[in-house]
Motif scaffolding. Sequence first.
Motif, short mmCIF file in Angstrom:
data_model
loop_
_atom_site.label_atom_id
_atom_site.label_comp_id
_atom_site.label_asym_id
_atom_site.label_seq_id
_atom_site.Cartn_x
_atom_site.Cartn_y
_atom_site.Cartn_z
N LYS A 47 0.83 -1.21 0.00
CA LYS A 47 0.00 0.00 0.00
C LYS A 47 0.86 1.26 0.00
O LYS A 47 0.62 2.19 -0.77
N GLN A 48 1.89 1.28 0.86
CA GLN A 48 2.72 2.47 1.00
C GLN A 48 3.58 2.72 -0.23
O GLN A 48 3.72 3.86 -0.67
N ARG A 49 4.19 1.66 -0.77
CA ARG A 49 5.16 1.84 -1.85
C ARG A 49 4.51 1.79 -3.23
O ARG A 49 4.92 2.51 -4.14
N TYR A 50 3.49 0.95 -3.40
CA TYR A 50 2.94 0.73 -4.73
C TYR A 50 1.48 1.18 -4.87
O TYR A 50 0.91 1.10 -5.97
N GLY A 51 0.86 1.61 -3.79
CA GLY A 51 -0.53 2.06 -3.86
C GLY A 51 -1.53 0.94 -4.06
O GLY A 51 -2.61 1.15 -4.61
N ILE A 52 -1.18 -0.28 -3.59
CA ILE A 52 -2.04 -1.44 -3.80
C ILE A 52 -2.76 -1.78 -2.50
O ILE A 52 -2.14 -1.90 -1.45
N GLU A 53 -4.07 -1.94 -2.58
CA GLU A 53 -4.84 -2.54 -1.49
C GLU A 53 -5.39 -3.86 -1.99
O GLU A 53 -6.23 -3.89 -2.90
N PHE A 54 -4.88 -4.95 -1.44
CA PHE A 54 -5.35 -6.27 -1.85
C PHE A 54 -6.77 -6.48 -1.32
O PHE A 54 -7.07 -6.18 -0.17
N SER A 55 -7.63 -7.00 -2.17
CA SER A 55 -9.02 -7.19 -1.74
C SER A 55 -9.14 -8.30 -0.72
O SER A 55 -9.88 -8.18 0.26
N MET A 56 -8.38 -9.39 -0.92
CA MET A 56 -8.48 -10.53 -0.02
C MET A 56 -7.17 -11.29 0.05
O MET A 56 -6.31 -11.14 -0.82
N PHE A 57 -7.06 -12.12 1.09
CA PHE A 57 -5.86 -12.93 1.32
C PHE A 57 -6.27 -14.38 1.53
O PHE A 57 -7.32 -14.68 2.12
N SER A 58 -5.38 -15.31 1.08
CA SER A 58 -5.60 -16.73 1.36
C SER A 58 -4.27 -17.47 1.36
O SER A 58 -3.30 -17.02 0.74
N PHE A 59 -4.24 -18.58 2.07
CA PHE A 59 -3.22 -19.60 1.82
C PHE A 59 -3.77 -20.51 0.74
O PHE A 59 -4.88 -21.04 0.86
N ASN A 60 -2.99 -20.71 -0.31
CA ASN A 60 -3.44 -21.52 -1.43
C ASN A 60 -3.70 -22.96 -1.01
O ASN A 60 -2.82 -23.63 -0.45
N GLU A 61 -4.92 -23.43 -1.22
CA GLU A 61 -5.30 -24.83 -1.04
C GLU A 61 -4.79 -25.40 0.30
O GLU A 61 -4.18 -26.47 0.35
N SER A 62 -5.08 -24.67 1.38
CA SER A 62 -4.61 -25.11 2.70
C SER A 62 -5.35 -26.35 3.19
O SER A 62 -4.91 -27.00 4.14
N ASP A 63 -6.47 -26.71 2.56
CA ASP A 63 -7.13 -27.97 2.89
C ASP A 63 -6.27 -29.16 2.52
O ASP A 63 -6.33 -30.23 3.14
N LEU A 64 -5.46 -28.99 1.46
CA LEU A 64 -4.61 -30.06 0.95
C LEU A 64 -3.16 -29.89 1.41
O LEU A 64 -2.46 -30.87 1.64
N GLY A 65 -2.75 -28.61 1.52
CA GLY A 65 -1.38 -28.33 1.93
C GLY A 65 -0.46 -28.01 0.79
O GLY A 65 0.61 -28.58 0.65
N ILE A 66 -0.87 -27.06 -0.06
CA ILE A 66 0.00 -26.58 -1.14
C ILE A 66 0.24 -25.08 -0.94
O ILE A 66 -0.41 -24.26 -1.52
#
Length: 643
Positions: free
Chosen positions: A344-363
Amino acid sequence: MKNLRIFQFWAAALLCSALTLPLLAQTEVMAWSNITGVRVDGELIDFESSLCVGTLKGDMEISGKERQVRPRYHREGDMQEVITTLRGVQFQQQVTDKARGLVDISIRASSDTTLNQAAYYCITLITENYAQAKINAGSRKLSITSAKRKLEFKFDKSVKTFVEKGKESTAIYIQLLPALKKSSDTTLNIELRASGIIDHTDVNIVLDRQNPGNLFTGFGGNFRLQNPTGDPKVIDYCLDNLRVAYGRVEFPWRSWQPEENTDPIAIAQNGGLDERVEQSFLMAKRLKAIGMPVILSCWFPPTWAIDGDPASYKRDGGVIAYRLDPQKKEKIYKSMADYIQYAKQRYGIEFSMFSFNESDLGIDVLHTPQQHAEFIKEFGGYLAKRNLPTRMLLGDNSDATTFDFILPALRDEETHKYIGAVSFHSWRGCDDATLEKWAGAARQLNVPLIIGEGSTDAAAHNYAEIFNESTFALYEINLYTRICAICQPLSILQWQLTSDYSLLWGDGLFGSKGALRPTQRFWNIKQLASTPADALAIPVSSDKKNVNCAAFGNITRGEYAIHMVNNGADCHAIISGLPAEVQELKVYVTNTKDCMKATTVKVENGQARVYLPAISFVSVFLVNNQVQDVADLSMFQVRGIQI
């Protein structure tokens, strides 16, 4: 450069059938060797073949999707070849289209092991289409006749056949090797004739404009950077020639803070930002500049954040399933939030959402269902305290079948205020009932549903030639159309719009030759992505099983799109429920011969008759109550929304 790329795009459009797409595939051969049927005039005379090693009515290994280790697929003209191994038996299968409904199948089985088991070629018939079918099995001939289908197999030598009838299907086993012995080898050549009733009857497509559903902001894509040579050219091509409305990028956590007791923001501010991290930031910035929301997802944790010795974890295929150290939660949350803050500070980006990829499986980070719920509450709350608006994805599961993974969070009201959307990946198990579950979860939380990774075969990178096959393209667009109709998602994010699982061919991608150019998959996606921006899902019905459909409308602007996948012989669609004032519609057709080929049709009293060529993706557009060319991207500005 951009004008040059657009010129190349339209040049490719003129030559696509000659340069990119294979001949009309008569036999549907999956990359793992199974045949799903033979098309006659577009009508699928269905059955499923498989290769088997084991004991009848006992332990049996059967070829199937993601069941074998790296099968090899290759097409040479009208011949499709698959080489694969089951229990020490290597199978080489060649399937050659010879004429209308006529196919040659050649199978070679070579054993390098000795087991008290046999090798078989199996034909499976589903009861729905082969109820009361007559099966005549001789030593050199097998015939199957039902009310609407007929299959005739002729063998070049005497074989033993075994028939097993079940409630939902019948399996016919043709013995290849009676007992596995080291260095034993055999071949079987089969002539197959397929015929049946070809259904050209009209399909009735009815729109219900009085009951619009969820917002579809548009088609999206994944932009996880992995190939510095191949990715830039593919990304440029896709962003120049597709309307991309939603994005997902990687959080390269392992490179952001490789050492535990360091300050990654201070290091970045002092010129020490890792190149991989910077490229991910710049990718997100580019997508945000176009106007789309961007999801941030993490694959690889740094070693200091892993619970226990990282070397003690064993990779199983693509899964390593790291557990995060519960004693370091504060450091972990701070490290991840620092990345979001620096963006946000350096690039002006606000990410809409966050996730761990496929954490049900573990990738590659593994959560239990309860840990997933706790993470949403804890990290969501941590971001809120730092005044960062990024919210959590509920799920982002490896596939739709793992729905129960999200239940603890779904039932815990304390998670709800931090959830921005529900997400699953569409690789496996997308039957209607499963899709309804995901749609229901999003409705329960009153948040959108997002398909975080869209496509049909997670293992396809192992046999990349399949990406250029019309059958693969047809299965993919069928899935997307069904998801749009049943789930009414905010967006489907293609995996990927980079060189990984690319929609393009040529210029060395997957070892291909010639100029960079679009495949049939690209044209399907472009056609779907041309849906008017910020349209609402419009309920739509089809009275023909072979025709899947979905519809969208931005009612305030008078913009509509109706997407139809014809999985059978050519026919006409009678579309009703159109606005009464409409007089013409623009129709686009994509198949093995045509790439968004455009025509117009007349509309009378809210009804239109549209021709659907065999095994084709057909879309009908109405924009501002006028017939316009949706291929002109200038008319569609991305109207991304923040969640």
